[in-house]
Design an enzyme around this catalytic site. Structure first.
Site, PDB file in Angstrom:
ATOM      1  N   ALA A 138      36.216  30.011  29.415  1.00  9.57           N
ATOM      2  CA  ALA A 138      36.045  30.589  30.745  1.00  9.57           C
ATOM      3  C   ALA A 138      36.062  32.104  30.614  1.00  9.57           C
ATOM      4  CB  ALA A 138      37.172  30.154  31.674  1.00  9.57           C
ATOM      5  N   LYS A 139      34.982  32.731  31.036  1.00 10.85           N
ATOM      6  CA  LYS A 139      34.910  34.193  31.026  1.00 10.85           C
ATOM      7  C   LYS A 139      35.164  34.651  32.444  1.00 10.85           C
ATOM      8  CE  LYS A 139      31.561  37.887  29.832  1.00 10.85           C
ATOM      9  NZ  LYS A 139      30.722  38.420  30.904  1.00 10.85           N
ATOM     10  N   VAL A 140      36.253  35.414  32.617  1.00 13.04           N
ATOM     11  CA  VAL A 140      36.621  35.848  33.978  1.00 13.04           C
ATOM     12  C   VAL A 140      36.964  37.333  34.006  1.00 13.04           C
ATOM     13  CG1 VAL A 140      37.464  33.589  34.755  1.00 13.04           C
ATOM     14  CG2 VAL A 140      39.044  35.180  33.611  1.00 13.04           C
TER      15      VAL A 140
END
Lengths: 262, 262, 262, 262, 262
Positions: free
Chosen positions: B176-178
């Site tokens: 997950a890239k946040v």
């Protein structure tokens, strides 16, 4: 077509489905009182309780954690879902294919439909595809049948809940998951409207042990085939205690009073 | 299903993803301070740095330049994208199929999702297809999970970022890239909400070396598995210097102070 | 993947594409000054001129007339298009499949994309499919990259044209056909932004011989790989004269002055 | 690809297409003056007249009645259509697949396109698919090319009709069926704009014998390849008389005066 | 293609179709006067009456109950439907595929179309697919042809009903189910407009025995091929009595008076 009663999702004609799709539908704030439950493993552990005949999760949880639990948990793969960040017309997009659910080891699949909304037609068509694929693979299909939309101010009105269970029957579901229609009589009518489809009560938001078990008792007396419960189990400090009690009410016909330990 | 940790995208459980999709997402004005970097070859060179475990580009760059770099760079094919000329409701159309990404030699694929927007349902469905195709081919999937939409005035609010990482988990992403949720504590919660999914910090717009590295240090201490960085590397005069430092912070546990050469 | 330079569309790295899709895009009124050119055969004849490396037409013209010209003309099948009777949001529907274009003998395919419009996402997705099919068949793809839409009041602004060529690179085109960005410097930046993609100037509406050739000279000096020209050839009384001159400027590096016969 | 002139739809380069899709497009009120013609068999009988080279009907009529007429009638299966009960933006949905039309014995297929309307792009795309399937099966394609839409107040303006025939050429039709553009000169331009595509005049609503035949005479002199006629035949008391006269004008070059029996 | 008269749905050219899709279309409130009929088995029993040549239900009822009745009941699988909770523009989404209907043992399929509504084009296209699949499998197709939409204030106007039956003919249905157009003469015109398609009267809401049978008598005299009836049978206390009488009127040519027992 295999009858539902031959599947592990049902025991003596009844089911307790532990639902844990709240991470997607409600988001992590649903866990604010029980932050340790953000770890899905803690809820998979609850699903090993003997009372639980099926565990409903989204694909991502199944992929990551189910391999360690497949001997002890019956997987009900929830195939659609949406976040509560989204404020559009009620709709639930497909998040997992039937084919992939089966690769993950699903024993059953679940699909949400919102009759009465602007996108009812799309959801009926999508349900059709999912239902027919599931039939081909011989896995049962549970419909989360939740009428909504602008014309429906009261989602739990008896007529609306009966319509919800009937839609599940007409469209070919094996299990109809519906909200409680406010009285045992209304629940009985909803059960009648469902014909041979199993009706399970949707557990809803957390209430006291007694209040919750009484509701389940009433539903069972009205002919329900069990319940699907999430927050009333995994938001509790002691999930085992409530699962023991639910098992007594659903499978052994106990009253709420009898089921609750002193 | 191959575990993420067995793929080249991860080293000791951590990743530094160099992202270079700005030509499409931001346009050539993103290069106005570093015009020589309009030549993608200059950024492919940076991706050969030992710190970089994956290089995220659109199909066109991969087609043209990756053949010369496939021995030295792990390709993370970004499969959707849009231009900033477009002013519509946030959405990111698919620009590359999984099948074609694999022909280009991709080691992983990436997909942007905007939860909370009017087109969240479409993006969830498109992510589903991509994710299941990637599973079939045994390549990991990174989700750029960026909540947006009218109901979300603060995109970096802690609850929103936790929801973003949870969505990645629920829908079956591996990474997950946040965005950074403004504090290490909030980052820790977002990491918890992601379960076993690797959370990587999105590098964002260019800041000073120290400021940037401190942010990464905080994220790593909060349990992040690394970062995805673009402008903070390739907009710098000396990309190697910052990559050296990032390597120290992400893989060797150095502080920002330790990592920065005098 | 065959490199563009190995295809007949390019000679010494350069191209002159004769475009004749105006019957569809502009309608027969485009022929009002040269009514005999309503007969497509007259323009096919021009395409046999040695200067022309590719001839861009819609499927219907290719079906009817190309069989007589396939030895002397390289076909660039234009795969989408729309009429000017239509006043909707800019968009160009697909009018020919890649598969059918190849049956017609196409040496290359062309696709219009309008970045910045409301339907940019659809066009990016449709371009993806076309591009990947073309790759499979090893034919080059030219993108007519024409930013438009309400946010873009100036379609020829330097930044917009650079973005247009970059989009062609990022999405995997081999050739970017763009409008002239008003100066040679801006053209040079657009060429830089395109990386290894060939940039060809879009000829536009008819101007004087000298004005037109000077424009082409400037573009070539700025690094363009040639031009795509329609009305400036087939609306002229003497198309051969201008094609001779274009050949000199594009392939032999002549100036406009040198190229124009007295 | 078989040339149109090799198909039964054309005799000496010319066609008379009897059209009978009015039951769908106009409804039974079109038959109010000739109620016995509600029985499709009466019109199939007319189609056996030697003058008629093709009979255009919807799938349902073909299924039910064509088996008795296949030796005497060439079937032009109309593949899309809509009712006049519908008041939406002009559009014509597909009502029959190419594949099924061929099973019904179709010698050619017909498709309506409304250039200039909001749904022009969809219709172009749908025409593409139909056209390419027809090519694969080697049956000719007639386009009903009827510009409409808010920007077009005069559907029969010369420029509009020329555009209509050109669109048929550009998109790959074999026959363009268009309305009469108000003069023989305009018709001649429309024929020129169509290149090698056969242009047939659309018969329109019922007029007197002489008026109608004069119109056809003018169109033929302008280079038209015949006509498609419906109400001017089957709404007449004596269809044979007008078919005899049409045969004389279209195939034998008679004038209206010569063709009409005293 | 098998002729309709060879199928079990028709006896001596006539049909009585018992329709029981009200659980979906109207909801359980349609059963409020006859609550025991919520159990679909009670209506399947009625369908075994000798008068009934076809039983129209949604997939879910067929799946659950038809296996016990397949020897005594001819299944007409209704393939689309919607709930009355939904207040959108009239439209009926597909709820069952032709393929699956056949697996369930269907002898015929039924599809609702709403000509005149905004979604007429979609419904025509969907009907096309269903019709062609049914032809491939050699099962007859009944069209519920119900014009609606804002332009139609009177759904039972004679012209509208004739149009409805004609649409069924043009689009390739075998049976047209339409509302009564207010007079026998209008019914006769509607029958004429349908050509060789069988027209069956739609039973509508419950009326007195005599009123209902007189209506059927008039329709039969006007050339109708029978009726499709639901509420006028299963909402009655004594369904057998009315089925006996309908059998007399439809198959034996009795008048309403003759058919009704004293």
């Amino acid at each position: 077509m295999r009858s539902l009663s031959e599947t592990p999702l049902v025991r003596d004609g009844k089911s307790i489905i532990l639902a844990h799709d709240h991470g997607l539908e409600h988001g992590p704030t649903a866990f604010s009182e029980v932050p340790e439950r953000l770890d899905p493993e803690t809820v998979f552990e609850m699903a090993t309780h003997d009372a639980v005949t099926g565990f409903a999760v989204q694909k991502g949880l199944a992929e990551t954690y189910y391999p360690s639990y497949e001997d002890d948990v019956n997987l009900l793969a929830k195939l659609n879902g949406t976040s509560s960040l989204w404020m559009g017309e009620p709709y639930s997009p497909q998040t997992c294919s039937v084919e992939y659910a089966l690769e993950l080891g699903a024993d059953a699949v679940g699909y949400t439909v919102y009759p009465g909304t602007n996108r009812e037609p799309e959801m009926f068509e999508e349900f059709r595809t999912v239902q027919e694929q599931a039939r081909k693979q011989d896995v049962p299909v549970a419909m989360w049948s939740y009428p909504r939309g602008q014309a429906l101010k009261e989602h739990r009105k008896p007529d609306v809940i009966s319509y919800a269970t009937r839609i599940a029957l007409e469209l070919g579901a094996d299990i109809a998951k519906v909200k409680y229609p406010r009285s045992g009589d209304a629940m009985a009518t909803a059960v009648d409207a469902a014909g041979d489809v199993n009706v399970v009560l949707s557990g809803g938001s957390k209430t006291s042990d007694y209040e919750f078990l009484s509701l389940v008792e009433t539903a069972m007396n009205a002919g329900a085939s069990g319940l699907a419960v999430g927050r009333n189990v995994w938001q509790r400090d002691n999930p085992e205690r409530i699962l023991d009690a639910l098992e007594a009410v659903v499978f052994d016909g106990a009253t709420a009073d009898e089921a609750l330990p002193e």
